[in-house]
Design an enzyme around this catalytic site. Sequence first.
Site, PDB file in Angstrom:
ATOM      1  N   MET A  91       0.921  -1.141   0.120  1.00 47.80           N
ATOM      2  CA  MET A  91       0.102  -0.030  -0.088  1.00 47.80           C
ATOM      3  C   MET A  91       0.831   1.289   0.233  1.00 47.80           C
ATOM      4  SD  MET A  91      -2.682  -0.938   3.046  1.00 47.80           S
ATOM      5  CE  MET A  91      -2.020  -2.505   3.795  1.00 47.80           C
TER       6      MET A  91
ATOM      7  N   GLU B 254      -6.367  -6.660  10.728  1.00 48.59           N
ATOM      8  CA  GLU B 254      -5.023  -6.447  10.777  1.00 48.59           C
ATOM      9  C   GLU B 254      -4.615  -5.825  12.267  1.00 48.59           C
ATOM     10  OE1 GLU B 254      -3.673  -4.520   7.180  1.00 48.59           O
ATOM     11  OE2 GLU B 254      -1.649  -3.931   8.164  1.00 48.59           O
TER      12      GLU B 254
ATOM     13  N   ARG C  57      19.401  -9.996  40.005  1.00 45.77           N
ATOM     14  CA  ARG C  57      20.392  -8.800  40.135  1.00 45.77           C
ATOM     15  C   ARG C  57      20.299  -8.289  41.210  1.00 45.77           C
ATOM     16  NH1 ARG C  57      24.899  -6.891  37.303  1.00 45.77           N
ATOM     17  NH2 ARG C  57      24.789  -4.505  37.540  1.00 45.77           N
TER      18      ARG C  57
ATOM     19  N   GLN D 201      14.571   0.035  31.554  1.00 43.77           N
ATOM     20  CA  GLN D 201      15.143   0.730  32.851  1.00 43.77           C
ATOM     21  C   GLN D 201      15.504  -0.169  33.950  1.00 43.77           C
ATOM     22  OE1 GLN D 201      15.742   3.837  32.166  1.00 43.77           O
ATOM     23  NE2 GLN D 201      16.405   4.281  34.403  1.00 43.77           N
ATOM     24  N   LEU D 202      14.505  -1.286  34.133  1.00 47.14           N
ATOM     25  CA  LEU D 202      14.734  -2.244  35.291  1.00 47.14           C
ATOM     26  C   LEU D 202      16.047  -3.109  35.215  1.00 47.14           C
ATOM     27  CD1 LEU D 202      11.101  -2.924  36.119  1.00 47.14           C
ATOM     28  CD2 LEU D 202      12.809  -1.558  37.595  1.00 47.14           C
TER      29      LEU D 202
ATOM     30  N   GLY E 209      18.690  -1.902  33.512  1.00 54.60           N
ATOM     31  CA  GLY E 209      19.946  -1.035  33.811  1.00 54.60           C
ATOM     32  C   GLY E 209      20.635  -0.992  32.326  1.00 54.60           C
TER      33      GLY E 209
HETATM   34  C1  LIG Z   1       8.512  -2.038   9.524  1.00 54.84           C
HETATM   35  C2  LIG Z   1       7.490  -1.456   8.781  1.00 54.84           C
HETATM   36  C3  LIG Z   1       6.555  -2.303   8.126  1.00 54.84           C
HETATM   37  C4  LIG Z   1       5.719  -1.966   7.129  1.00 54.84           C
HETATM   38  N1  LIG Z   1       5.000  -2.891   6.344  1.00 54.84           N
HETATM   39  C5  LIG Z   1       4.092  -2.532   5.514  1.00 54.84           C
HETATM   40  C6  LIG Z   1       3.470  -3.434   4.628  1.00 54.84           C
HETATM   41  O1  LIG Z   1       3.761  -4.369   4.785  1.00 54.84           O
HETATM   42  N2  LIG Z   1       2.725  -2.950   3.560  1.00 54.84           N
HETATM   43  C7  LIG Z   1       2.447  -1.349   3.603  1.00 54.84           C
HETATM   44  O2  LIG Z   1       1.723  -1.184   2.541  1.00 54.84           O
HETATM   45  N3  LIG Z   1       2.988  -0.613   4.266  1.00 54.84           N
HETATM   46  C8  LIG Z   1       3.761  -0.984   5.376  1.00 54.84           C
HETATM   47  N4  LIG Z   1       4.310  -0.238   6.284  1.00 54.84           N
HETATM   48  C9  LIG Z   1       4.095   1.465   6.131  1.00 54.84           C
HETATM   49  C10 LIG Z   1       3.191   1.757   7.175  1.00 54.84           C
HETATM   50  O3  LIG Z   1       2.252   1.338   7.144  1.00 54.84           O
HETATM   51  C11 LIG Z   1       3.133   3.400   7.168  1.00 54.84           C
HETATM   52  O4  LIG Z   1       4.727   3.694   7.249  1.00 54.84           O
HETATM   53  C12 LIG Z   1       2.402   4.003   8.066  1.00 54.84           C
HETATM   54  O5  LIG Z   1       0.989   3.923   7.511  1.00 54.84           O
HETATM   55  C13 LIG Z   1       2.480   5.541   8.043  1.00 54.84           C
HETATM   56  O6  LIG Z   1       2.823   6.120   6.659  1.00 54.84           O
HETATM   57  P1  LIG Z   1       4.032   7.010   6.519  1.00 54.84           P
HETATM   58  O7  LIG Z   1       5.312   6.233   6.933  1.00 54.84           O
HETATM   59  O8  LIG Z   1       3.972   7.667   5.265  1.00 54.84           O
HETATM   60  O9  LIG Z   1       3.866   8.194   7.648  1.00 54.84           O
HETATM   61  P2  LIG Z   1       3.004   9.897   7.213  1.00 54.84           P
HETATM   62  O10 LIG Z   1       1.559   9.164   6.784  1.00 54.84           O
HETATM   63  O11 LIG Z   1       3.655  10.534   6.552  1.00 54.84           O
HETATM   64  O12 LIG Z   1       2.723  10.417   8.713  1.00 54.84           O
HETATM   65  C14 LIG Z   1       3.736  10.895   9.346  1.00 54.84           C
HETATM   66  C15 LIG Z   1       3.135  11.649  10.652  1.00 54.84           C
HETATM   67  O13 LIG Z   1       2.072  12.347  10.440  1.00 54.84           O
HETATM   68  C16 LIG Z   1       0.811  11.782  11.158  1.00 54.84           C
HETATM   69  N5  LIG Z   1      -0.406  12.105  10.380  1.00 54.84           N
HETATM   70  C17 LIG Z   1      -0.453  11.796   8.977  1.00 54.84           C
HETATM   71  N6  LIG Z   1      -1.916  12.023   8.801  1.00 54.84           N
HETATM   72  C18 LIG Z   1      -2.457  12.709   9.841  1.00 54.84           C
HETATM   73  C19 LIG Z   1      -3.751  13.047  10.150  1.00 54.84           C
HETATM   74  N7  LIG Z   1      -4.631  13.012   9.339  1.00 54.84           N
HETATM   75  N8  LIG Z   1      -4.027  13.435  11.384  1.00 54.84           N
HETATM   76  C20 LIG Z   1      -2.866  13.376  12.285  1.00 54.84           C
HETATM   77  N9  LIG Z   1      -1.969  12.647  11.990  1.00 54.84           N
HETATM   78  C21 LIG Z   1      -1.311  12.531  10.919  1.00 54.84           C
HETATM   79  C22 LIG Z   1       0.911  10.204  11.429  1.00 54.84           C
HETATM   80  O14 LIG Z   1       0.189   9.843  12.420  1.00 54.84           O
HETATM   81  C23 LIG Z   1       2.628  10.349  11.547  1.00 54.84           C
HETATM   82  O15 LIG Z   1       2.738  10.631  12.710  1.00 54.84           O
HETATM   83  C24 LIG Z   1       5.510  -0.364   7.081  1.00 54.84           C
HETATM   84  C25 LIG Z   1       5.977   0.340   7.825  1.00 54.84           C
HETATM   85  C26 LIG Z   1       7.435  -0.093   8.667  1.00 54.84           C
HETATM   86  C27 LIG Z   1       8.044   0.963   9.192  1.00 54.84           C
END
Ligand SMILES: Cc1cc2nc3c(=O)[nH]c(=O)nc-3n(C[C@H](O)[C@H](O)[C@H](O)COP(=O)(O)OP(=O)(O)OC[C@H]3O[C@@H](n4cnc5c(N)ncnc54)[C@H](O)[C@@H]3O)c2cc1C
Length: 379
Positions: free
Chosen positions: A126, A243, A269, A337-338, A340
């Site tokens: 996605m 999910e 510990r 933290q616990l 250390g």
């Molecule tokens: C280890 C890992 C595995 C993942 N696996 C998958 C996967 O298998 N498939 C897949 O498709 N994606 C995957 N993802 C992606 C993940 O779903 C996205 O990182 C996540 O949806 C956030 O999108 P972004 O990183 O673009 O952050 P952004 O959307 O840019 O958000 C940045 C910040 O802005 C805030 N924000 C954004 N919109 C709003 C709003 N309307 N109101 C308030 N705050 C807002 C967010 O909460 C966040 O704090 C993975 C990510 C990681 C790190």
Amino acid sequence: MIPRTLFDSDLEGFRDSVRKFLEKEAVPFHAQWEKDGQVDRDLWRKGGEMGFLCATAPEQYGGLGCDFRYSAVVMEEISRSGCSGIGWPLHSDIVMPYILNWGNEEQKQHYIPKLISGEMVGAIAMTEPGTGSDLQNVKTTAIKNGDHYVLNGSKTFITNGQHADLVIVVAKTNPKEAAKGISLFLVDANSEGFEKGTNLDKVGMKAQDTSELFFNDVKVPAENMLGADGMGFVALMQELPQERLLVGLTAVAACEAALEWTKTYVKDRKAFGKPIANFQNTRFKMAEMYAEVTAMRVFTDKCLELHLEKKLDIPTAAMLKQLTTDLQCKVMDECVQLHGGYGYMWEYPIARGWADSRVQKIYAGTNEIMKEIVARAIL
Ligand SMILES: Cc1cc2nc3c(=O)[nH]c(=O)nc-3n(C[C@H](O)[C@H](O)[C@H](O)COP(=O)(O)OP(=O)(O)OC[C@H]3O[C@@H](n4cnc5c(N)ncnc54)[C@H](O)[C@@H]3O)c2cc1C
């Protein structure tokens, strides 16, 4: 403390076999897999042979036809073991259900048996470099051209990205539309023009092959559309509660594991001539965490029960995802933290648990988005 009531002796037997399997086949190798950036591909085949992949897949496709409690057991045990590289929950309980719930008979017969056996690894793409939370704004396009679609775009942070043989790709068939322009495609990883990019270097979950994916004029046969044209967003919204339940179940299992590791550590510990478990701060922190995790376990199991009855709604799943993952991060931090200085050493499971936990507040919809969903429902 409060006994769990959803798991009978059959399920506990199943849990025991998953736990033993992980202790033998994953735990001893996981540190090396972290260095490799991915788990051994053979683990998928072994898990498939044991019936640990896609436990809920119906018998007609070669599955066990179990209910979601069996999936819960597998994901809880993976979480408890600390083997965060194993991407089975996404494969079994996110990718497979999309095909089961939205695919046609031919697609189900072609893909589901291979996902069950571990012959194929599944991923779902996605997120893009330019958009994550704002899913309606994806830029990847799939434009119809006769008997196929031409797919162009890039995805990032894709779980199981290196191992994946099959990727469910979210793309716009009508780029002028927002949600209504989104469709889903079953894309075989060996398609011409499909490139797997970097296996990303993460803060935690180091054995998980989270990757970039690129699509350059990939020809996707029209019959590989999953669900109807323009129905992709509706499908995503309907599948997301499961999910988020999955994330909640793994979060609480991780908290319980962290409390066990920490209980053992603080009794062992010593400081100032006595076990650190004797200090009032340790006792109060442990008591507070046990209380919060116990309450969260009860709520999580209630959500699991609702899900089994097909009654888990979108806002409740969002509350669960936010509360459980906030608690997970808090518990991991207190437990470090616990411990250390040892809590900051990679060889200690609590250090890994702390690093692994952080992303739980980010993926599957950030916790801010979860609060938006809840606020929309109540205000
Ligand atoms: C280890 C890992 C595995 C993942 N696996 C998958 C996967 O298998 N498939 C897949 O498709 N994606 C995957 N993802 C992606 C993940 O779903 C996205 O990182 C996540 O949806 C956030 O999108 P972004 O990183 O673009 O952050 P952004 O959307 O840019 O958000 C940045 C910040 O802005 C805030 N924000 C954004 N919109 C709003 C709003 N309307 N109101 C308030 N705050 C807002 C967010 O909460 C966040 O704090 C993975 C990510 C990681 C790190």
